[in-house]
Design a protein around this motif. Structure first.
Motif, PDB file in Angstrom:
ATOM      1  N   SER A  57       0.623  -1.192   0.255  1.00  0.00           N
ATOM      2  CA  SER A  57      -0.038  -0.159   0.077  1.00  0.00           C
ATOM      3  C   SER A  57       0.892   1.214   0.170  1.00  0.00           C
ATOM      4  CB  SER A  57      -1.074   0.002   1.259  1.00  0.00           C
ATOM      5  OG  SER A  57      -0.242  -0.049   2.292  1.00  0.00           O
ATOM      6  N   LEU A  84      -6.407   2.307  -3.800  1.00  0.00           N
ATOM      7  CA  LEU A  84      -6.297   2.897  -2.390  1.00  0.00           C
ATOM      8  C   LEU A  84      -7.761   2.763  -1.735  1.00  0.00           C
ATOM      9  CD1 LEU A  84      -3.675   5.382  -2.706  1.00  0.00           C
ATOM     10  CD2 LEU A  84      -3.269   3.131  -1.888  1.00  0.00           C
ATOM     11  N   ASN A  87      -9.063  -0.793  -0.743  1.00  0.00           N
ATOM     12  CA  ASN A  87      -8.109  -1.415   0.182  1.00  0.00           C
ATOM     13  C   ASN A  87      -7.946  -1.032   1.515  1.00  0.00           C
ATOM     14  OD1 ASN A  87      -7.507  -4.230  -1.634  1.00  0.00           O
ATOM     15  ND2 ASN A  87      -7.512  -2.488  -2.944  1.00  0.00           N
ATOM     16  N   TRP A  94      -4.128   1.460   6.357  1.00  0.00           N
ATOM     17  CA  TRP A  94      -3.655   0.714   5.137  1.00  0.00           C
ATOM     18  C   TRP A  94      -2.366  -0.025   5.383  1.00  0.00           C
ATOM     19  CZ3 TRP A  94      -6.125   5.215   4.234  1.00  0.00           C
ATOM     20  CH2 TRP A  94      -7.039   5.337   3.146  1.00  0.00           C
ATOM     21  N   CYS A 114      -0.881   6.717   2.028  1.00  0.00           N
ATOM     22  CA  CYS A 114      -2.096   6.725   1.228  1.00  0.00           C
ATOM     23  C   CYS A 114      -3.097   7.904   1.265  1.00  0.00           C
ATOM     24  CB  CYS A 114      -3.097   5.121   1.636  1.00  0.00           C
ATOM     25  SG  CYS A 114      -1.852   3.902   1.397  1.00  0.00           S
TER      26      CYS A 114
END
Length: 205
Positions: A57, A84, A87, A94, A114
């Motif tokens: 990530s 992003l 998830n 993340w 993120c």
């Protein structure tokens, strides 16, 4: 490293008296190197076909921030931005699912990274708010010496905070935590600089 190749044909390495009649022992020997190379290439290809890479990530976030060359207002890799958005973990972070309690620093770094592209491209307000709440709730781990620290965390995390400020983004850290992070970054940079000078002196004295 360059490899020199003989200007003579490959088979000239063998005795000129060897018969290369198809099916003969000598002919089969002559074909072995080529067959070996092809077999090796196939085995390597098969190995790579089976490799499974986990998605990072943190790395995805950096790629998601790359703008289009012709239209800087849009991401060059929108699929990364979508990844992003899709998830984020249930706690608003993340990173690694089911992570060890001592890996919160890694989650903080990934989460802040993120959030930045989402802010940059003006998408995912809900995901950003959840991510900011995770950071606020776990910011004490950023200066906790018992936590496992990713390489360069003390330099990278404060730098991402400054980048967030450039995006007019407020990170809920508190003045005390921010000062501690900035101070630690300066100490790390000073240590790296001192070590680099020491290595340079030892190499060239």
């Amino acid at each position: 490293m360059s490899l020199s190749h003989s200007s003579r044909p490959w088979c000239s390495l063998y005795s000129t008296s060897v018969s290369l009649v198809p099916g003969s022992i000598e002919a089969r020997k002559a074909r072995k190197p080529a067959l070996f190379i092809e077999g090796t290439k196939q085995r390597i290809k098969t190995m790579f076909d089976k490799v499974e890479l986990s998605v990072s990530s943190y790395d995805t976030a950096w790629v998601a921030m790359v703008p289009c060359p012709n239209t800087p207002q849009a991401p060059f890799f929108p699929q990364c931005v979508n990844w992003l958005l899709d998830n984020q973990l249930h706690d608003g972070s993340w990173g690694l699912p089911n992570r060890d309690p001592f890996l919160v620093k890694d989650a903080l770094l990934s989460t802040l990274a993120c959030i930045l592209p989402l802010k940059q491209w003006g998408v995912g307000e809900e995901q950003m708010n959840k991510g900011l709440f995770f950071i606020e709730s776990n910011i004490a781990a950023a200066t906790d010496e018992k936590q496992v620290s990713p390489i360069g965390f003390d330099i990278t995390f404060p730098s991402l905070i400054e980048y967030a400020k450039n995006l007019d983004m407020s990170i809920p850290l508190g003045a005390t935590n921010l000062d501690a992070l900035i101070q630690k970054r300066e100490l790390e940079l000073e240590r790296y600089t001192s070590n680099s000078v020491l290595v340079f002196v030892q190499l060239y004295r």
